[in-house]
Design a protein around this motif. Structure first.
Motif, PDB file in Angstrom:
ATOM      1  N   ASP A 125      69.166  78.704 113.939  1.00  0.00           N
ATOM      2  CA  ASP A 125      70.556  78.742 113.461  1.00  0.00           C
ATOM      3  C   ASP A 125      70.657  78.166 112.048  1.00  0.00           C
ATOM      4  OD1 ASP A 125      69.785  76.656 115.359  1.00  0.00           O
ATOM      5  OD2 ASP A 125      71.662  75.671 114.840  1.00  0.00           O
ATOM      6  N   GLY A 126      69.812  77.181 111.734  1.00  0.00           N
ATOM      7  CA  GLY A 126      69.787  76.691 110.350  1.00  0.00           C
ATOM      8  C   GLY A 126      69.153  77.738 109.453  1.00  0.00           C
ATOM      9  N   ASP A 127      68.045  78.265 109.903  1.00  0.00           N
ATOM     10  CA  ASP A 127      67.274  79.244 109.139  1.00  0.00           C
ATOM     11  C   ASP A 127      68.103  80.485 108.798  1.00  0.00           C
ATOM     12  OD1 ASP A 127      64.405  79.547 108.336  1.00  0.00           O
ATOM     13  OD2 ASP A 127      64.579  81.387 109.486  1.00  0.00           O
ATOM     14  N   SER A 161      72.478  79.207 107.861  1.00  0.00           N
ATOM     15  CA  SER A 161      72.750  78.250 106.787  1.00  0.00           C
ATOM     16  C   SER A 161      72.027  78.713 105.523  1.00  0.00           C
ATOM     17  CB  SER A 161      72.281  76.860 107.231  1.00  0.00           C
ATOM     18  OG  SER A 161      72.735  75.886 106.341  1.00  0.00           O
ATOM     19  N   ILE A 162      70.790  78.281 105.344  1.00  0.00           N
ATOM     20  CA  ILE A 162      70.076  78.617 104.106  1.00  0.00           C
ATOM     21  C   ILE A 162      69.819  80.119 103.974  1.00  0.00           C
ATOM     22  CG2 ILE A 162      67.763  78.201 105.075  1.00  0.00           C
ATOM     23  CD1 ILE A 162      66.971  76.984 102.363  1.00  0.00           C
ATOM     24  N   GLY A 163      69.709  80.809 105.103  1.00  0.00           N
ATOM     25  CA  GLY A 163      69.389  82.249 105.043  1.00  0.00           C
ATOM     26  C   GLY A 163      70.587  83.154 105.218  1.00  0.00           C
ATOM     27  N   GLY A 186      60.958  82.024 109.905  1.00  0.00           N
ATOM     28  CA  GLY A 186      61.221  81.169 108.745  1.00  0.00           C
ATOM     29  C   GLY A 186      60.570  79.811 108.989  1.00  0.00           C
ATOM     30  N   ILE A 187      61.384  78.742 108.935  1.00  0.00           N
ATOM     31  CA  ILE A 187      60.879  77.394 109.235  1.00  0.00           C
ATOM     32  C   ILE A 187      61.830  76.721 110.215  1.00  0.00           C
ATOM     33  CG2 ILE A 187      60.395  75.084 108.275  1.00  0.00           C
ATOM     34  CD1 ILE A 187      58.295  77.050 107.370  1.00  0.00           C
ATOM     35  N   GLY A 188      61.250  76.016 111.154  1.00  0.00           N
ATOM     36  CA  GLY A 188      62.025  75.330 112.192  1.00  0.00           C
ATOM     37  C   GLY A 188      61.170  75.283 113.444  1.00  0.00           C
ATOM     38  N   CYS A 189      61.655  74.601 114.486  1.00  0.00           N
ATOM     39  CA  CYS A 189      60.902  74.597 115.756  1.00  0.00           C
ATOM     40  C   CYS A 189      60.721  76.034 116.222  1.00  0.00           C
ATOM     41  CB  CYS A 189      61.667  73.831 116.826  1.00  0.00           C
ATOM     42  SG  CYS A 189      61.877  72.085 116.517  1.00  0.00           S
ATOM     43  N   ASP A 223      69.505  79.969 118.836  1.00  0.00           N
ATOM     44  CA  ASP A 223      70.642  79.136 118.425  1.00  0.00           C
ATOM     45  C   ASP A 223      70.766  77.903 119.327  1.00  0.00           C
ATOM     46  OD1 ASP A 223      72.892  78.093 117.363  1.00  0.00           O
ATOM     47  OD2 ASP A 223      74.159  79.864 117.645  1.00  0.00           O
ATOM     48  N   ASN A 224      70.141  76.811 118.865  1.00  0.00           N
ATOM     49  CA  ASN A 224      70.266  75.553 119.619  1.00  0.00           C
ATOM     50  C   ASN A 224      71.366  74.678 119.024  1.00  0.00           C
ATOM     51  OD1 ASN A 224      69.004  74.822 117.288  1.00  0.00           O
ATOM     52  ND2 ASN A 224      67.141  74.015 118.237  1.00  0.00           N
ATOM     53  N   GLN A 225      72.068  75.199 118.049  1.00  0.00           N
ATOM     54  CA  GLN A 225      73.251  74.558 117.463  1.00  0.00           C
ATOM     55  C   GLN A 225      72.921  73.230 116.762  1.00  0.00           C
ATOM     56  OE1 GLN A 225      76.511  74.956 120.485  1.00  0.00           O
ATOM     57  NE2 GLN A 225      75.039  76.320 121.452  1.00  0.00           N
ATOM     58  N   ILE A 226      71.696  73.127 116.268  1.00  0.00           N
ATOM     59  CA  ILE A 226      71.249  71.896 115.601  1.00  0.00           C
ATOM     60  C   ILE A 226      69.999  72.220 114.783  1.00  0.00           C
ATOM     61  CG2 ILE A 226      69.652  71.102 117.452  1.00  0.00           C
ATOM     62  CD1 ILE A 226      72.208  68.795 115.771  1.00  0.00           C
ATOM     63  N   TYR A 227      69.708  71.394 113.773  1.00  0.00           N
ATOM     64  CA  TYR A 227      68.398  71.480 113.131  1.00  0.00           C
ATOM     65  C   TYR A 227      67.446  70.665 114.007  1.00  0.00           C
ATOM     66  CZ  TYR A 227      70.571  72.923 108.639  1.00  0.00           C
ATOM     67  OH  TYR A 227      71.245  73.572 107.642  1.00  0.00           O
ATOM     68  N   GLY A 228      66.572  71.345 114.715  1.00  0.00           N
ATOM     69  CA  GLY A 228      65.681  70.659 115.649  1.00  0.00           C
ATOM     70  C   GLY A 228      64.500  70.012 114.953  1.00  0.00           C
ATOM     71  N   LEU A 229      63.791  70.795 114.159  1.00  0.00           N
ATOM     72  CA  LEU A 229      62.532  70.326 113.563  1.00  0.00           C
ATOM     73  C   LEU A 229      62.721  69.084 112.705  1.00  0.00           C
ATOM     74  CD1 LEU A 229      59.463  71.220 113.281  1.00  0.00           C
ATOM     75  CD2 LEU A 229      60.133  72.098 111.058  1.00  0.00           C
ATOM     76  N   THR A 230      63.823  69.059 111.942  1.00  0.00           N
ATOM     77  CA  THR A 230      64.039  67.942 111.013  1.00  0.00           C
ATOM     78  C   THR A 230      64.832  66.803 111.663  1.00  0.00           C
ATOM     79  OG1 THR A 230      65.778  69.348 110.118  1.00  0.00           O
ATOM     80  CG2 THR A 230      63.755  69.181 108.836  1.00  0.00           C
ATOM     81  N   LYS A 231      64.925  66.839 112.974  1.00  0.00           N
ATOM     82  CA  LYS A 231      65.427  65.728 113.779  1.00  0.00           C
ATOM     83  C   LYS A 231      66.940  65.508 113.706  1.00  0.00           C
ATOM     84  CE  LYS A 231      60.972  63.369 113.422  1.00  0.00           C
ATOM     85  NZ  LYS A 231      60.418  63.472 114.744  1.00  0.00           N
TER      86      LYS A 231
HETATM   87  C1  LIG Z   1      63.927  75.157 101.310  1.00  0.00           C
HETATM   88  C2  LIG Z   1      63.852  74.198 102.457  1.00  0.00           C
HETATM   89  N1  LIG Z   1      64.898  73.410 102.712  1.00  0.00           N
HETATM   90  C3  LIG Z   1      64.870  72.553 103.758  1.00  0.00           C
HETATM   91  C4  LIG Z   1      63.763  72.494 104.552  1.00  0.00           C
HETATM   92  C5  LIG Z   1      63.711  71.502 105.688  1.00  0.00           C
HETATM   93  N2  LIG Z   1      63.917  72.136 106.982  1.00  0.00           N
HETATM   94  C6  LIG Z   1      62.873  72.587 107.700  1.00  0.00           C
HETATM   95  S1  LIG Z   1      63.358  73.252 109.153  1.00  0.00           S
HETATM   96  C7  LIG Z   1      64.974  72.935 108.804  1.00  0.00           C
HETATM   97  C8  LIG Z   1      66.076  73.268 109.767  1.00  0.00           C
HETATM   98  C9  LIG Z   1      65.613  73.912 111.021  1.00  0.00           C
HETATM   99  O1  LIG Z   1      66.695  74.206 111.848  1.00  0.00           O
HETATM  100  P1  LIG Z   1      66.800  75.596 112.568  1.00  0.00           P
HETATM  101  O2  LIG Z   1      66.631  76.710 111.629  1.00  0.00           O
HETATM  102  O3  LIG Z   1      68.054  75.591 113.373  1.00  0.00           O
HETATM  103  O4  LIG Z   1      65.513  75.620 113.526  1.00  0.00           O
HETATM  104  P2  LIG Z   1      65.177  74.752 114.819  1.00  0.00           P
HETATM  105  O5  LIG Z   1      64.253  73.679 114.358  1.00  0.00           O
HETATM  106  O6  LIG Z   1      66.448  74.201 115.353  1.00  0.00           O
HETATM  107  O7  LIG Z   1      64.536  75.731 115.738  1.00  0.00           O
HETATM  108  C10 LIG Z   1      65.132  72.324 107.565  1.00  0.00           C
HETATM  109  C11 LIG Z   1      66.415  71.923 106.984  1.00  0.00           C
HETATM  110  C12 LIG Z   1      62.670  73.335 104.254  1.00  0.00           C
HETATM  111  N3  LIG Z   1      61.572  73.355 105.005  1.00  0.00           N
HETATM  112  N4  LIG Z   1      62.755  74.176 103.215  1.00  0.00           N
END
Ligand SMILES: Cc1ncc(C[n+]2csc(CCOP(=O)(O)OP(=O)(O)O)c2C)c(N)n1
Ligand code: SF4
Ligand SMILES: [Mg+2]
Length: 329
Positions: free
Chosen positions: A106-108, A111-113, A61-64, A133-141
């Motif tokens: 964990d956000g991906d 939460s949203i997914g 998905g999206i994230g670190c 699962d790092n228990q935080i949104y990493g990419l968005t700080k």
């Molecule tokens: C529809 C949508 N909402 C919000 C975002 C912003 N966003 C990008 S990554 C992210 C959260 C990432 O957290 P996680 O899934 O835990 O991945 P990690 O970075 O911790 O590996 C968010 C809120 C986005 N890219 N697209």
């Protein structure tokens, strides 16, 4: 004869993939990020299983953590936030010959997914899913995620989170058709690798929650578990993972757990400290959705012909029965 044998050896040599054949680029993750350990374990798996790179795909998905496909020299799909699972299901449905892996944060995922997560477990398609699962949104700080511990101060929760963390293991184990659930931690590479391998060999959706450290935003979060091996509860079984002698000397808190026992798996999953590590649940008999949809019974010649005829019949104009001739005077 000698030449043919040498050629044969050279061919074998060339066809065998080395670790480098799966490595792509230099990861941009922070130093000490647990994602590096997960990448190392997965690349090793690909090499040991000799997965053909052109038959292997990583979907995220999206994230670190979702940068994962960039670092694999295979096919990959860096998707959209929360949608790794439906994309992977589409790939699997269309190409059952591929090895399909999913990397989701964990956000991906939670939460949203979350809706996709629940339905993916129920559909039980043959996917190997890693929840980083790092228990935080990493990419968005550093915003709190559903798995953040209660009271965690973050950019979105300056006074601390109010709710208990969502437990990805108990949620997954509560969904109909669940077939494989495991938990790993990034700081025991030997066990991480064994769990990744067990997950890959399971037919159906294997869900592996990996406790992954984020030294950038939560540098101390896992320290108590990291520094005290007694706080890790290793689960061993011939149908799960086995604990080596060397490991057992350090991690003395290990016990037998039969992954066939769902009630026991749910009980273990609900304990957070010591943290359970191993295969919690495995049921190889749950059917996969893609097999049900494409089974021979549904695709037999007779059935296809009957379906086609029924469709064509909808547009057929049947000749009316001839009107009886009326007598004229
Ligand atoms: C529809 C949508 N909402 C919000 C975002 C912003 N966003 C990008 S990554 C992210 C959260 C990432 O957290 P996680 O899934 O835990 O991945 P990690 O970075 O911790 O590996 C968010 C809120 C986005 N890219 N697209
Ligand atoms: S911010 Fe955290 S999760 Fe992202 S790369 Fe850095 S350590 Fe890893
Ligand atoms: Mg995260």
């Amino acid at each position: 004869m000698t030449i043919a044998a040498t050629e044969c050896m050279m061919q074998l040599y060339e066809e065998r993939h080395a670790l480098e054949d799966y490595q792509s680029g230099v990861p941009r993750w922070c130093t000490g990020c647990g994602d590096n350990a997960i990448l190392a374990a997965v690349q090793r798996l690909c090499r040991d299983e000799q997965l053909r790179p052109e038959k292997t795909v990583f979907v995220s998905g999206i994230g670190c953590s979702s940068r994962f496909p960039h670092y694999m020299k295979t096919y990959g799909f860096h998707g959209i936030h929360g949608r790794a699972l439906p994309i992977a299901e589409g790939v699997r449905m269309a190409r059952r010959d591929l090895n399909v892996f999913v990397n989701t944060g964990d956000g991906d995922c939670c939460s949203i997914g979350a809706a996709h997560w629940v339905h993916a477990i129920r559909y039980n398609m043959n996917l190997t899913v890693f929840l980083h699962d790092n228990q935080i949104y990493g990419l968005t700080k550093m915003q709190a995620s559903p798995t953040s511990p209660k009271g965690l101060k973050s950019n979105t929760t300056p006074r601390g989170t109010y709710l208990d963390a969502l437990n990805p293991l108990t949620v997954t184990l509560g969904v109909q058709n669940v077939s494989f659930v495991a938990q790993a931690v990034d700081w025991i590479p030997e066990v991480l690798y064994d769990i990744v391998r067990a997950a890959f060999h399971h037919k159906g959706l294997s869900f592996v929650r990996i406790v992954q450290r984020c030294p950038e935003w939560l540098p101390k979060l896992m320290d108590p578990w990291l520094h005290d091996p007694q706080k890790v509860r290793l689960l061993e079984h011939p149908d799960g993972i086995t604990v080596s002698e060397a490991l057992a000397r350090v991690y003395r808190n290990h016990e037998a757990h039969d992954p066939g026992d769902l009630a026991q798996a749910r009980e273990i999953a609900s304990t957070l400290d010591p943290i359970p590590v191993g295969v919690l649940y495995r049921n190889p008999h749950v059917p996969c959705y893609e097999d049900l949809r494409t089974s021979d019974a549904l695709r037999s010649d007779a059935l296809i012909r009957r379906g086609l005829e029924a469709e064509l019949d909808k547009f057929t104009v049947w000749p009316q029965a001839a009107e009886p001739a009326t007598a004229t005077a």
